[in-house]
Design a protein around this motif. Sequence first.
Motif, PDB file in Angstrom:
ATOM      1  N   LYS A   1     -67.970  34.000   5.922  1.00 47.72           N
ATOM      2  CA  LYS A   1     -67.401  33.607   4.691  1.00 47.72           C
ATOM      3  C   LYS A   1     -65.875  34.002   4.653  1.00 47.72           C
ATOM      4  CE  LYS A   1     -65.593  35.471   0.448  1.00 47.72           C
ATOM      5  NZ  LYS A   1     -64.791  36.636   0.256  1.00 47.72           N
ATOM      6  N   LYS A   2     -65.624  35.162   5.306  1.00 47.77           N
ATOM      7  CA  LYS A   2     -64.155  35.494   5.634  1.00 47.77           C
ATOM      8  C   LYS A   2     -63.476  34.544   6.588  1.00 47.77           C
ATOM      9  CE  LYS A   2     -61.557  39.290   7.926  1.00 47.77           C
ATOM     10  NZ  LYS A   2     -61.629  40.595   8.940  1.00 47.77           N
TER      11      LYS A   2
ATOM     12  N   GLY B   1     -62.713  31.658   4.424  1.00 49.06           N
ATOM     13  CA  GLY B   1     -61.672  31.862   3.409  1.00 49.06           C
ATOM     14  C   GLY B   1     -61.677  31.649   2.085  1.00 49.06           C
ATOM     15  N   CYS B   2     -63.023  31.309   1.652  1.00 50.39           N
ATOM     16  CA  CYS B   2     -63.281  31.022   0.486  1.00 50.39           C
ATOM     17  C   CYS B   2     -64.793  31.115   0.033  1.00 50.39           C
ATOM     18  CB  CYS B   2     -62.727  29.715  -0.229  1.00 50.39           C
ATOM     19  SG  CYS B   2     -63.617  28.188   0.770  1.00 50.39           S
ATOM     20  N   ILE B   3     -65.123  31.101  -1.211  1.00 47.14           N
ATOM     21  CA  ILE B   3     -66.773  31.229  -1.561  1.00 47.14           C
ATOM     22  C   ILE B   3     -67.225  29.851  -1.170  1.00 47.14           C
ATOM     23  CG2 ILE B   3     -68.377  31.327  -3.230  1.00 47.14           C
ATOM     24  CD1 ILE B   3     -67.206  34.034  -2.579  1.00 47.14           C
TER      25      ILE B   3
ATOM     26  N   ASP C   1     -69.834  26.601  -1.020  1.00 44.29           N
ATOM     27  CA  ASP C   1     -70.534  25.787  -1.770  1.00 44.29           C
ATOM     28  C   ASP C   1     -71.927  25.442  -1.137  1.00 44.29           C
ATOM     29  OD1 ASP C   1     -69.865  23.646  -0.313  1.00 44.29           O
ATOM     30  OD2 ASP C   1     -68.230  22.951  -1.633  1.00 44.29           O
TER      31      ASP C   1
ATOM     32  N   TYR D   1     -74.728  32.335  -8.658  1.00 43.05           N
ATOM     33  CA  TYR D   1     -74.662  31.782  -7.386  1.00 43.05           C
ATOM     34  C   TYR D   1     -75.596  31.127  -6.515  1.00 43.05           C
ATOM     35  CZ  TYR D   1     -72.451  31.320  -2.775  1.00 43.05           C
ATOM     36  OH  TYR D   1     -71.869  30.840  -1.546  1.00 43.05           O
TER      37      TYR D   1
ATOM     38  N   ASN E   1     -67.334  24.494   2.865  1.00 38.87           N
ATOM     39  CA  ASN E   1     -66.721  24.119   1.767  1.00 38.87           C
ATOM     40  C   ASN E   1     -65.948  22.841   1.691  1.00 38.87           C
ATOM     41  OD1 ASN E   1     -63.692  24.674   0.052  1.00 38.87           O
ATOM     42  ND2 ASN E   1     -65.410  25.634  -1.034  1.00 38.87           N
TER      43      ASN E   1
END
Length: 426
Positions: free
Chosen positions: A39-40, A43-45, A47, A109, A134
Amino acid sequence: MIKGDTLYKSYIDILRRELIPAMGCTEPIAVAYCASLAKKELGCIPDKVLVEVSGNIVKNVKSVIVPNTNGMKGIDVAAAIGILAGNPNAELEVISSVTDQEKELLVNYLKNTEFSIHSIDSEELLDIIVTVYNGANYAKARINGDHTHVSLISYNDQIIYEDQTSVTEDSNIPHIYDDLNIKDIFEFANIVELNDISETIERQIKYNSAISKEGLKNQYGANIGKVLLSSYTNSIKQRAKAAAAAGSDARMSGCELPVVVNSGSGNQGLTVSLPLIQYADEYHISEDKLYRGLVLSNLIAVHEKHGIGCLSAYCGAVSAGAAAGCGIAYLLGGDLEAISHTLVNALAITSGIICDGAKPSCAAKISASIDAGILGYEMYKNGQQFKSGDGIVEKGVENTLQNVSRIGFYGMRETDKEIIKIMTNQ
Protein backbone atom coordinates in the motif's frame (compact mmCIF):
# COMPACT_ATOMS: atom_id res chain seq x y z
CA MET A 1 34.97 -18.53 23.81
CA ILE A 2 36.59 -15.16 24.55
CA LYS A 3 34.66 -11.97 25.26
CA GLY A 4 34.66 -9.76 22.20
CA ASP A 5 35.74 -12.41 19.68
CA THR A 6 33.75 -13.21 16.54
CA LEU A 7 31.78 -16.06 18.13
CA TYR A 8 30.86 -13.94 21.14
CA LYS A 9 29.66 -11.14 18.87
CA SER A 10 27.70 -13.64 16.78
CA TYR A 11 25.77 -14.80 19.83
CA ILE A 12 24.97 -11.19 20.77
CA ASP A 13 23.75 -10.55 17.22
CA ILE A 14 21.54 -13.65 17.29
CA LEU A 15 19.85 -12.53 20.51
CA ARG A 16 19.24 -9.02 19.18
CA ARG A 17 17.95 -10.37 15.85
CA GLU A 18 15.64 -13.01 17.30
CA LEU A 19 14.26 -11.39 20.46
CA ILE A 20 12.16 -8.67 18.85
CA PRO A 21 8.71 -7.33 19.77
CA ALA A 22 5.58 -8.42 17.94
CA MET A 23 1.90 -7.77 18.53
CA GLY A 24 -0.39 -10.69 17.78
CA CYS A 25 0.32 -14.02 16.10
CA THR A 26 3.28 -13.45 13.79
CA GLU A 27 1.77 -15.01 10.64
CA PRO A 28 -1.25 -12.67 10.32
CA ILE A 29 1.03 -9.84 11.41
CA ALA A 30 3.44 -10.72 8.60
CA VAL A 31 0.48 -10.55 6.18
CA ALA A 32 -0.42 -7.11 7.56
CA TYR A 33 3.21 -6.01 7.27
CA CYS A 34 3.42 -7.17 3.66
CA ALA A 35 0.15 -5.43 2.81
CA SER A 36 1.32 -2.20 4.41
CA LEU A 37 4.46 -2.25 2.27
CA ALA A 38 2.46 -2.75 -0.92
CA LYS A 39 0.00 0.00 0.00
CA LYS A 40 2.85 2.41 0.79
CA GLU A 41 4.32 1.82 -2.66
CA LEU A 42 0.91 2.26 -4.33
CA GLY A 43 0.51 5.58 -2.55
CA CYS A 44 -3.23 5.33 -1.87
CA ILE A 45 -5.92 3.02 -0.49
CA PRO A 46 -6.39 0.21 -3.04
CA ASP A 47 -9.75 -0.76 -4.49
CA LYS A 48 -8.68 -4.37 -5.15
CA VAL A 49 -6.33 -6.66 -3.21
CA LEU A 50 -4.78 -10.00 -4.12
CA VAL A 51 -3.10 -12.01 -1.35
CA GLU A 52 -1.12 -15.12 -2.29
CA VAL A 53 0.21 -17.26 0.55
CA SER A 54 1.88 -20.59 1.24
CA GLY A 55 -0.04 -23.31 3.03
CA ASN A 56 1.59 -22.67 6.39
CA ILE A 57 0.34 -19.09 6.34
CA VAL A 58 -3.19 -20.38 5.74
CA LYS A 59 -2.71 -22.80 8.63
CA ASN A 60 -1.44 -20.20 11.08
CA VAL A 61 -3.85 -17.38 10.24
CA LYS A 62 -7.10 -19.35 10.07
CA SER A 63 -8.02 -19.56 13.76
CA VAL A 64 -6.43 -16.58 15.52
CA ILE A 65 -7.89 -13.15 16.12
CA VAL A 66 -6.03 -10.28 14.50
CA PRO A 67 -5.34 -7.56 17.13
CA ASN A 68 -6.96 -4.15 16.74
CA THR A 69 -9.77 -5.48 14.54
CA ASN A 70 -12.54 -5.82 17.14
CA GLY A 71 -12.21 -9.60 17.24
CA MET A 72 -11.98 -10.45 13.52
CA LYS A 73 -10.06 -13.32 11.91
CA GLY A 74 -8.71 -14.10 8.46
CA ILE A 75 -6.05 -13.36 5.86
CA ASP A 76 -8.25 -10.68 4.31
CA VAL A 77 -8.69 -9.02 7.72
CA ALA A 78 -4.94 -9.02 8.35
CA ALA A 79 -4.22 -7.53 4.94
CA ALA A 80 -7.00 -4.95 5.25
CA ILE A 81 -5.90 -3.60 8.63
CA GLY A 82 -2.32 -3.46 7.37
CA ILE A 83 -3.49 -1.39 4.40
CA LEU A 84 -5.75 0.93 6.39
CA ALA A 85 -3.66 1.50 9.49
CA GLY A 86 -0.30 -0.25 9.14
CA ASN A 87 3.02 1.40 9.80
CA PRO A 88 5.55 -0.62 7.76
CA ASN A 89 8.45 0.91 9.67
CA ALA A 90 7.22 -0.94 12.78
CA GLU A 91 7.58 -4.37 11.12
CA LEU A 92 5.98 -6.97 13.47
CA GLU A 93 4.34 -4.17 15.44
CA VAL A 94 2.87 -2.88 12.17
CA ILE A 95 -0.70 -2.57 13.53
CA SER A 96 0.13 -1.50 17.07
CA SER A 97 -1.13 2.08 16.61
CA VAL A 98 -4.56 1.51 15.07
CA THR A 99 -7.10 4.18 16.04
CA ASP A 100 -10.74 3.59 16.93
CA GLN A 101 -11.72 5.38 13.72
CA GLU A 102 -9.57 3.02 11.64
CA LYS A 103 -11.15 0.02 13.36
CA GLU A 104 -14.58 1.35 12.39
CA LEU A 105 -13.47 1.80 8.77
CA LEU A 106 -12.31 -1.81 8.57
CA VAL A 107 -15.76 -3.42 8.23
CA ASN A 108 -16.85 -1.20 5.36
CA TYR A 109 -13.49 -1.51 3.63
CA LEU A 110 -13.72 -5.29 3.66
CA LYS A 111 -17.31 -5.12 2.44
CA ASN A 112 -16.64 -2.71 -0.42
CA THR A 113 -13.23 -3.90 -1.61
CA GLU A 114 -12.49 -6.93 -3.76
CA PHE A 115 -10.22 -9.28 -1.81
CA SER A 116 -8.87 -12.42 -3.49
CA ILE A 117 -6.98 -14.99 -1.38
CA HIS A 118 -5.00 -17.69 -3.20
CA SER A 119 -2.87 -20.54 -1.86
CA ILE A 120 0.41 -20.98 -3.72
CA ASP A 121 2.99 -23.76 -4.03
CA SER A 122 6.30 -22.40 -2.85
CA GLU A 123 9.69 -23.74 -1.86
CA GLU A 124 9.42 -21.46 1.17
CA LEU A 125 7.03 -22.60 3.90
CA LEU A 126 6.59 -18.93 4.78
CA ASP A 127 5.69 -17.02 1.64
CA ILE A 128 3.39 -14.00 1.30
CA ILE A 129 2.73 -11.92 -1.84
CA VAL A 130 0.34 -8.96 -1.63
CA THR A 131 -0.66 -7.08 -4.79
CA VAL A 132 -2.77 -3.95 -4.40
CA TYR A 133 -4.58 -2.15 -7.22
CA ASN A 134 -5.94 1.32 -7.86
CA GLY A 135 -7.39 1.69 -11.32
CA ALA A 136 -4.73 0.74 -13.84
CA ASN A 137 -1.88 0.96 -11.31
CA TYR A 138 -0.71 -1.75 -8.96
CA ALA A 139 2.02 -2.39 -6.41
CA LYS A 140 3.37 -5.65 -5.06
CA ALA A 141 5.29 -6.72 -1.95
CA ARG A 142 6.66 -10.13 -1.05
CA ILE A 143 7.88 -11.54 2.27
CA ASN A 144 9.37 -15.03 2.36
CA GLY A 145 11.59 -17.29 4.42
CA ASP A 146 11.22 -15.17 7.54
CA HIS A 147 8.46 -12.99 8.97
CA THR A 148 10.32 -9.76 8.18
CA HIS A 149 12.40 -10.78 5.17
CA VAL A 150 11.20 -8.48 2.38
CA SER A 151 12.29 -9.96 -0.93
CA LEU A 152 10.39 -7.79 -3.43
CA ILE A 153 8.67 -4.43 -3.78
CA SER A 154 7.47 -3.31 -7.21
CA TYR A 155 5.24 -0.68 -8.83
CA ASN A 156 3.51 -1.64 -12.07
CA ASP A 157 6.30 -3.35 -14.05
CA GLN A 158 9.15 -1.62 -12.24
CA ILE A 159 11.09 -3.39 -9.50
CA ILE A 160 11.72 -0.92 -6.68
CA TYR A 161 13.52 -3.33 -4.34
CA GLU A 162 14.60 -6.94 -4.67
CA ASP A 163 16.55 -9.25 -2.38
CA GLN A 164 17.10 -12.75 -3.69
CA THR A 165 19.42 -13.87 -0.90
CA SER A 166 18.22 -16.62 1.38
CA VAL A 167 17.31 -15.75 4.95
CA THR A 168 20.40 -17.49 6.31
CA GLU A 169 22.55 -15.34 4.03
CA ASP A 170 20.70 -12.19 5.04
CA SER A 171 23.12 -11.31 7.84
CA ASN A 172 26.24 -9.28 8.41
CA ILE A 173 27.89 -12.48 9.64
CA PRO A 174 27.51 -15.35 7.12
CA HIS A 175 26.17 -18.63 8.53
CA ILE A 176 25.81 -17.02 11.94
CA TYR A 177 23.45 -19.70 13.22
CA ASP A 178 25.75 -22.56 12.25
CA ASP A 179 28.02 -21.55 15.14
CA LEU A 180 25.39 -22.45 17.74
CA ASN A 181 26.02 -25.49 19.93
CA ILE A 182 25.06 -26.40 23.48
CA LYS A 183 28.62 -26.30 24.88
CA ASP A 184 29.30 -22.78 23.56
CA ILE A 185 25.83 -21.55 24.54
CA PHE A 186 26.48 -22.68 28.12
CA GLU A 187 29.88 -20.98 28.16
CA PHE A 188 28.47 -17.81 26.62
CA ALA A 189 25.70 -17.63 29.24
CA ASN A 190 28.37 -17.79 31.95
CA ILE A 191 30.72 -15.14 30.56
CA VAL A 192 28.48 -12.67 28.70
CA GLU A 193 28.71 -9.07 29.85
CA LEU A 194 25.19 -8.26 30.97
CA ASN A 195 25.47 -4.77 29.50
CA ASP A 196 25.65 -6.42 26.07
CA ILE A 197 22.28 -8.17 26.44
CA SER A 198 20.44 -6.43 29.30
CA GLU A 199 18.22 -4.23 27.13
CA THR A 200 17.11 -7.22 25.04
CA ILE A 201 16.44 -9.46 28.04
CA GLU A 202 14.77 -6.73 30.12
CA ARG A 203 12.32 -6.10 27.30
CA GLN A 204 11.50 -9.81 27.08
CA ILE A 205 10.83 -9.99 30.82
CA LYS A 206 8.69 -6.83 30.80
CA TYR A 207 6.58 -7.57 27.73
CA ASN A 208 6.04 -11.27 28.27
CA SER A 209 5.24 -10.88 31.98
CA ALA A 210 2.63 -8.23 31.17
CA ILE A 211 0.71 -10.35 28.65
CA SER A 212 0.90 -13.36 30.97
CA LYS A 213 -0.74 -11.36 33.75
CA GLU A 214 -3.38 -10.17 31.30
CA GLY A 215 -4.10 -13.76 30.29
CA LEU A 216 -4.60 -14.80 33.91
CA LYS A 217 -6.74 -11.77 34.71
CA ASN A 218 -9.28 -11.87 31.86
CA GLN A 219 -11.07 -14.37 29.63
CA TYR A 220 -9.08 -15.52 26.58
CA GLY A 221 -9.38 -18.65 24.46
CA ALA A 222 -9.71 -21.82 26.51
CA ASN A 223 -8.13 -20.14 29.56
CA ILE A 224 -5.51 -22.88 29.92
CA GLY A 225 -3.45 -20.76 32.30
CA LYS A 226 -6.39 -20.37 34.66
CA VAL A 227 -7.30 -24.04 34.41
CA LEU A 228 -3.77 -25.04 35.41
CA LEU A 229 -3.87 -22.82 38.49
CA SER A 230 -7.36 -23.83 39.59
CA SER A 231 -7.22 -27.55 38.93
CA TYR A 232 -3.85 -28.59 40.36
CA THR A 233 -1.70 -27.94 43.39
CA ASN A 234 -0.19 -24.46 43.59
CA SER A 235 3.35 -25.69 42.96
CA ILE A 236 6.09 -23.77 41.21
CA LYS A 237 5.87 -26.28 38.36
CA GLN A 238 2.19 -25.46 37.82
CA ARG A 239 2.77 -21.71 38.09
CA ALA A 240 5.59 -21.91 35.53
CA LYS A 241 3.35 -23.74 33.07
CA ALA A 242 0.37 -21.48 33.77
CA ALA A 243 2.35 -18.28 33.24
CA ALA A 244 3.41 -19.26 29.72
CA ALA A 245 0.04 -20.79 28.83
CA ALA A 246 -1.80 -17.64 29.95
CA GLY A 247 0.36 -15.47 27.71
CA SER A 248 -0.55 -17.72 24.78
CA ASP A 249 -4.23 -17.68 25.79
CA ALA A 250 -4.19 -13.91 25.44
CA ARG A 251 -2.18 -13.48 22.24
CA MET A 252 -4.03 -16.22 20.31
CA SER A 253 -7.28 -14.44 21.11
CA GLY A 254 -6.32 -10.97 19.91
CA CYS A 255 -4.79 -9.33 22.98
CA GLU A 256 -3.20 -6.07 21.91
CA LEU A 257 -0.18 -6.30 24.22
CA PRO A 258 3.15 -7.05 22.52
CA VAL A 259 5.39 -10.03 23.20
CA VAL A 260 9.08 -10.60 22.59
CA VAL A 261 9.37 -13.51 20.18
CA ASN A 262 11.89 -16.30 19.77
CA SER A 263 12.57 -17.84 16.35
CA GLY A 264 9.78 -15.72 14.86
CA SER A 265 7.18 -17.03 17.31
CA GLY A 266 5.51 -15.22 20.18
CA ASN A 267 4.40 -18.51 21.74
CA GLN A 268 7.98 -19.75 21.72
CA GLY A 269 9.14 -16.44 23.19
CA LEU A 270 6.67 -16.83 26.04
CA THR A 271 7.64 -20.47 26.61
CA VAL A 272 11.40 -19.90 26.90
CA SER A 273 11.06 -16.96 29.27
CA LEU A 274 8.08 -17.05 31.64
CA PRO A 275 8.84 -20.38 33.39
CA LEU A 276 12.32 -19.11 34.26
CA ILE A 277 10.90 -15.86 35.62
CA GLN A 278 8.58 -17.86 37.88
CA TYR A 279 11.39 -20.10 39.13
CA ALA A 280 13.68 -17.13 39.77
CA ASP A 281 10.97 -15.55 41.91
CA GLU A 282 10.24 -18.79 43.80
CA TYR A 283 13.87 -19.50 44.65
CA HIS A 284 15.00 -15.87 45.10
CA ILE A 285 17.51 -16.17 42.28
CA SER A 286 19.52 -13.04 41.50
CA GLU A 287 18.78 -10.84 38.51
CA ASP A 288 22.24 -11.65 37.14
CA LYS A 289 21.53 -15.39 37.23
CA LEU A 290 18.05 -14.96 35.73
CA TYR A 291 19.42 -12.94 32.81
CA ARG A 292 22.06 -15.60 32.14
CA GLY A 293 19.43 -18.33 32.35
CA LEU A 294 17.28 -16.49 29.82
CA VAL A 295 20.26 -16.08 27.51
CA LEU A 296 20.78 -19.83 27.69
CA SER A 297 17.14 -20.83 27.16
CA ASN A 298 16.67 -18.39 24.27
CA LEU A 299 19.80 -19.50 22.44
CA ILE A 300 19.05 -23.20 22.92
CA ALA A 301 15.58 -22.66 21.44
CA VAL A 302 17.05 -20.78 18.46
CA HIS A 303 19.61 -23.57 18.00
CA GLU A 304 16.85 -26.20 17.96
CA LYS A 305 14.66 -24.26 15.54
CA HIS A 306 17.47 -23.39 13.13
CA GLY A 307 17.62 -26.96 11.87
CA ILE A 308 13.84 -27.32 11.69
CA GLY A 309 12.94 -24.01 10.06
CA CYS A 310 10.63 -21.24 11.24
CA LEU A 311 7.45 -23.10 10.14
CA SER A 312 6.88 -26.85 10.21
CA ALA A 313 4.36 -29.50 11.18
CA TYR A 314 6.64 -30.03 14.18
CA CYS A 315 5.24 -27.96 17.05
CA GLY A 316 7.58 -25.13 18.03
CA ALA A 317 6.45 -25.33 21.65
CA VAL A 318 8.36 -28.63 21.91
CA SER A 319 11.69 -26.90 21.24
CA ALA A 320 10.86 -23.96 23.46
CA GLY A 321 9.61 -26.13 26.34
CA ALA A 322 12.77 -28.24 26.25
CA ALA A 323 14.86 -25.05 26.23
CA ALA A 324 12.88 -23.74 29.21
CA GLY A 325 13.71 -26.95 31.09
CA CYS A 326 17.39 -26.28 30.35
CA GLY A 327 17.06 -22.71 31.61
CA ILE A 328 15.42 -23.90 34.82
CA ALA A 329 18.21 -26.46 35.30
CA TYR A 330 20.74 -23.64 34.88
CA LEU A 331 19.00 -21.43 37.44
CA LEU A 332 19.03 -24.29 39.96
CA GLY A 333 22.76 -24.88 39.56
CA GLY A 334 22.84 -27.36 36.70
CA ASP A 335 26.10 -27.73 34.78
CA LEU A 336 26.65 -28.50 31.09
CA GLU A 337 26.01 -32.20 31.66
CA ALA A 338 22.71 -31.50 33.43
CA ILE A 339 21.55 -29.17 30.69
CA SER A 340 22.50 -31.58 27.90
CA HIS A 341 20.65 -34.47 29.54
CA THR A 342 17.64 -32.27 30.31
CA LEU A 343 17.38 -31.31 26.65
CA VAL A 344 17.65 -34.85 25.33
CA ASN A 345 15.19 -36.22 27.89
CA ALA A 346 12.63 -33.52 27.13
CA LEU A 347 12.84 -33.96 23.37
CA ALA A 348 12.45 -37.72 23.71
CA ILE A 349 9.13 -37.12 25.50
CA THR A 350 7.34 -34.55 23.32
CA SER A 351 8.78 -34.73 19.81
CA GLY A 352 5.53 -36.19 18.45
CA ILE A 353 3.41 -33.05 18.94
CA ILE A 354 2.18 -31.65 15.64
CA CYS A 355 1.57 -28.04 14.67
CA ASP A 356 -1.96 -27.70 13.33
CA GLY A 357 -1.93 -23.92 13.21
CA ALA A 358 -2.01 -21.05 15.64
CA LYS A 359 -5.07 -21.21 17.91
CA PRO A 360 -6.16 -21.47 21.57
CA SER A 361 -4.92 -25.07 21.98
CA CYS A 362 -1.34 -23.82 21.54
CA ALA A 363 -1.46 -22.86 25.22
CA ALA A 364 -2.08 -26.49 26.21
CA LYS A 365 0.78 -27.68 24.00
CA ILE A 366 3.02 -25.11 25.67
CA SER A 367 2.04 -26.49 29.08
CA ALA A 368 2.81 -30.07 28.01
CA SER A 369 6.17 -29.06 26.54
CA ILE A 370 7.25 -27.15 29.65
CA ASP A 371 6.17 -30.14 31.74
CA ALA A 372 8.47 -32.32 29.62
CA GLY A 373 11.32 -29.84 30.06
CA ILE A 374 10.97 -29.88 33.83
CA LEU A 375 10.61 -33.69 33.89
CA GLY A 376 13.74 -33.96 31.77
CA TYR A 377 15.68 -32.15 34.49
CA GLU A 378 14.07 -34.14 37.30
CA MET A 379 15.09 -37.35 35.51
CA TYR A 380 18.69 -36.17 35.42
CA LYS A 381 18.67 -35.25 39.10
CA ASN A 382 17.41 -38.75 39.91
CA GLY A 383 20.07 -40.45 37.82
CA GLN A 384 17.70 -41.39 35.01
CA GLN A 385 17.99 -40.74 31.30
CA PHE A 386 16.83 -41.91 27.89
CA LYS A 387 19.76 -43.65 26.26
CA SER A 388 21.22 -43.85 22.77
CA GLY A 389 19.09 -46.11 20.62
CA ASP A 390 15.88 -45.22 22.45
CA GLY A 391 13.94 -44.02 19.42
CA ILE A 392 15.43 -40.82 18.05
CA VAL A 393 17.87 -40.43 20.94
CA GLU A 394 21.52 -40.74 19.94
CA LYS A 395 24.67 -40.42 22.01
CA GLY A 396 25.66 -36.78 22.24
CA VAL A 397 23.22 -33.90 22.56
CA GLU A 398 24.10 -32.42 19.15
CA ASN A 399 23.45 -35.76 17.44
CA THR A 400 20.00 -35.98 18.99
CA LEU A 401 19.30 -32.39 17.92
CA GLN A 402 20.26 -33.30 14.34
CA ASN A 403 17.78 -36.17 14.44
CA VAL A 404 15.03 -33.84 15.63
CA SER A 405 15.93 -31.41 12.85
CA ARG A 406 15.58 -34.21 10.29
CA ILE A 407 12.13 -35.05 11.60
CA GLY A 408 10.96 -31.44 11.72
CA PHE A 409 12.40 -30.30 8.38
CA TYR A 410 12.14 -33.39 6.19
CA GLY A 411 10.03 -35.99 7.93
CA MET A 412 7.05 -33.76 8.67
CA ARG A 413 6.57 -32.39 5.15
CA GLU A 414 3.86 -34.85 4.15
CA THR A 415 2.25 -34.51 7.57
CA ASP A 416 2.17 -30.75 7.06
CA LYS A 417 0.41 -31.15 3.73
CA GLU A 418 -2.24 -33.43 5.24
CA ILE A 419 -2.81 -31.05 8.16
CA ILE A 420 -3.37 -28.16 5.74
CA LYS A 421 -5.77 -30.28 3.66
CA ILE A 422 -7.76 -31.15 6.78
CA MET A 423 -7.87 -27.54 7.95
CA THR A 424 -9.02 -26.30 4.53
CA ASN A 425 -11.59 -29.11 4.04
CA GLN A 426 -9.85 -30.60 1.02
